[in-house]
Design a protein around this motif. Sequence first.
Motif, mmCIF file in Angstrom:
data_model
loop_
_atom_site.group_PDB
_atom_site.id
_atom_site.type_symbol
_atom_site.label_atom_id
_atom_site.label_comp_id
_atom_site.label_asym_id
_atom_site.label_seq_id
_atom_site.Cartn_x
_atom_site.Cartn_y
_atom_site.Cartn_z
ATOM 1 N N VAL A 49 0.839 -1.199 0.000
ATOM 2 C CA VAL A 49 0.000 0.000 0.000
ATOM 3 C C VAL A 49 0.876 1.252 0.000
ATOM 4 N N LEU A 50 1.962 1.215 0.773
ATOM 5 C CA LEU A 50 2.887 2.349 0.789
ATOM 6 C C LEU A 50 3.485 2.564 -0.601
ATOM 7 N N ALA A 51 3.812 1.496 -1.298
ATOM 8 C CA ALA A 51 4.360 1.621 -2.655
ATOM 9 C C ALA A 51 3.370 2.339 -3.564
ATOM 10 N N GLU A 52 2.091 1.999 -3.457
ATOM 11 C CA GLU A 52 1.070 2.699 -4.247
ATOM 12 C C GLU A 52 1.059 4.191 -3.917
ATOM 13 N N PHE A 53 1.152 4.504 -2.630
ATOM 14 C CA PHE A 53 1.140 5.896 -2.184
ATOM 15 C C PHE A 53 2.355 6.654 -2.728
ATOM 16 N N ILE A 54 3.519 6.031 -2.646
ATOM 17 C CA ILE A 54 4.743 6.666 -3.139
ATOM 18 C C ILE A 54 4.644 6.913 -4.641
ATOM 19 N N VAL A 55 4.184 5.907 -5.379
ATOM 20 C CA VAL A 55 4.045 6.053 -6.829
ATOM 21 C C VAL A 55 3.016 7.131 -7.152
ATOM 22 N N ALA A 56 1.899 7.149 -6.416
ATOM 23 C CA ALA A 56 0.877 8.178 -6.639
ATOM 24 C C ALA A 56 1.461 9.571 -6.463
ATOM 25 N N SER A 57 2.279 9.742 -5.433
ATOM 26 C CA SER A 57 2.870 11.063 -5.203
ATOM 27 C C SER A 57 3.841 11.427 -6.317
ATOM 28 N N ALA A 58 4.578 10.450 -6.819
ATOM 29 C CA ALA A 58 5.518 10.709 -7.910
ATOM 30 C C ALA A 58 4.795 11.063 -9.205
ATOM 31 N N LEU A 59 3.611 10.510 -9.403
ATOM 32 C CA LEU A 59 2.865 10.723 -10.644
ATOM 33 C C LEU A 59 1.998 11.980 -10.606
ATOM 34 N N GLY A 60 2.055 12.724 -9.507
ATOM 35 C CA GLY A 60 1.276 13.956 -9.414
ATOM 36 C C GLY A 60 -0.200 13.735 -9.160
ATOM 37 N N ILE A 61 -0.548 12.579 -8.622
ATOM 38 C CA ILE A 61 -1.950 12.273 -8.313
ATOM 39 C C ILE A 61 -2.339 12.947 -7.000
ATOM 40 N N PHE A 132 6.696 -1.258 -11.279
ATOM 41 C CA PHE A 132 7.250 -2.223 -10.331
ATOM 42 C C PHE A 132 8.129 -1.452 -9.350
ATOM 43 N N ALA A 133 7.732 -1.483 -8.085
ATOM 44 C CA ALA A 133 8.423 -0.722 -7.039
ATOM 45 C C ALA A 133 9.224 -1.697 -6.178
ATOM 46 N N LEU A 134 10.523 -1.569 -6.238
ATOM 47 C CA LEU A 134 11.414 -2.446 -5.488
ATOM 48 C C LEU A 134 12.062 -1.665 -4.350
ATOM 49 N N LEU A 135 11.785 -2.084 -3.116
ATOM 50 C CA LEU A 135 12.494 -1.532 -1.966
ATOM 51 C C LEU A 135 13.871 -2.198 -1.973
ATOM 52 N N ALA A 136 14.836 -1.526 -2.594
ATOM 53 C CA ALA A 136 16.100 -2.155 -2.962
ATOM 54 C C ALA A 136 17.154 -2.140 -1.866
ATOM 55 N N HIS A 137 16.907 -1.420 -0.780
ATOM 56 C CA HIS A 137 17.881 -1.327 0.319
ATOM 57 C C HIS A 137 18.113 -2.724 0.910
ATOM 58 N N PRO A 145 11.564 2.601 4.552
ATOM 59 C CA PRO A 145 10.681 2.612 3.389
ATOM 60 C C PRO A 145 10.135 3.994 3.035
ATOM 61 N N LEU A 146 10.248 4.965 3.941
ATOM 62 C CA LEU A 146 9.800 6.328 3.638
ATOM 63 C C LEU A 146 10.848 7.121 2.859
ATOM 64 N N ASN A 147 12.041 6.574 2.724
ATOM 65 C CA ASN A 147 13.110 7.216 1.968
ATOM 66 C C ASN A 147 13.010 6.751 0.518
ATOM 67 N N VAL A 148 12.550 7.607 -0.366
ATOM 68 C CA VAL A 148 12.322 7.191 -1.753
ATOM 69 C C VAL A 148 13.623 6.824 -2.449
ATOM 70 N N ASP A 149 14.762 7.270 -1.914
ATOM 71 C CA ASP A 149 16.040 6.907 -2.515
ATOM 72 C C ASP A 149 16.420 5.455 -2.245
ATOM 73 N N GLN A 150 15.700 4.788 -1.347
ATOM 74 C CA GLN A 150 15.933 3.367 -1.117
ATOM 75 C C GLN A 150 15.085 2.487 -2.045
ATOM 76 N N TRP A 151 14.267 3.117 -2.874
ATOM 77 C CA TRP A 151 13.404 2.399 -3.810
ATOM 78 C C TRP A 151 13.967 2.500 -5.227
ATOM 79 N N GLN A 152 13.665 1.483 -6.025
ATOM 80 C CA GLN A 152 13.909 1.518 -7.461
ATOM 81 C C GLN A 152 12.579 1.236 -8.164
ATOM 82 N N ALA A 183 16.718 0.736 -13.704
ATOM 83 C CA ALA A 183 15.744 1.268 -12.749
ATOM 84 C C ALA A 183 15.619 2.778 -12.899
ATOM 85 N N ILE A 184 14.429 3.272 -12.567
ATOM 86 C CA ILE A 184 14.114 4.694 -12.677
ATOM 87 C C ILE A 184 14.000 5.275 -11.274
#
Length: 203
Positions: A49-61, A132-137, A145-152, A183-184
């Motif tokens: 669910v957090l991944a959806e939220f992070i992606v939503a914020s990145a997409l300007g939703i 596809f959201a990968l918590l890569a840390h 998980p709140l640090n978006v730089d730990q995600w790919q 990764a983006i």
Amino acid sequence: MTKELSRIYPLRRSGNEPLHSNGHSLGVTLLDFWRWSSSDLISNATRGVLAEFIVASALGIKLDSVRDEWGAFDLETPEGITVEVKSAAYIQSWSQRNLSSIMFRVPKTRAWNADTNVQEKEPRRQAQVYVFALLAHQDKASIDPLNVDQWQFFVLPTEVLDARIRSQHSITLRSLERLAGQAIPYDALREAVRRAVREKTAG
């Protein structure tokens, strides 16, 4: 369907709403419930669910609405692009001997309409684009998980998944990298999703 049994549209809550007995506050609030139930951000369910939220914020939703748990797809961008978000992580809450292998589930589904309580007959992938959201840390002591730089993030048009000859139910990280490329980062995600749709249209 009678009016009394039609769909309930949830109201956005503040967290200050009290647990009560017929209007008499019991001294705890909805925020207490959220803290109790959702503070483990590494848990598979909450992380998704957090991944959806992070992606939503990145997409300007806009984030002033309420997540639709039963929607046919996860998100819709301001441009009208429908998006499905899948998440995975190397690190889990429990004790591990090794880091988790990365695999994303991507099955076709039969969409269900909450307004009509009717499910589609044929399974398909409902969104135009998959993120596809990968918590890569990979360090438990410092994972956040709140640090978006730990995600790919990896972006694929749905047609690419549909055209795969291999499994239609899941995809490994190696296969995903072959299809999606590198990764983006968080701040490039919105343009990557737009580009995926543009390339599909151009093709």
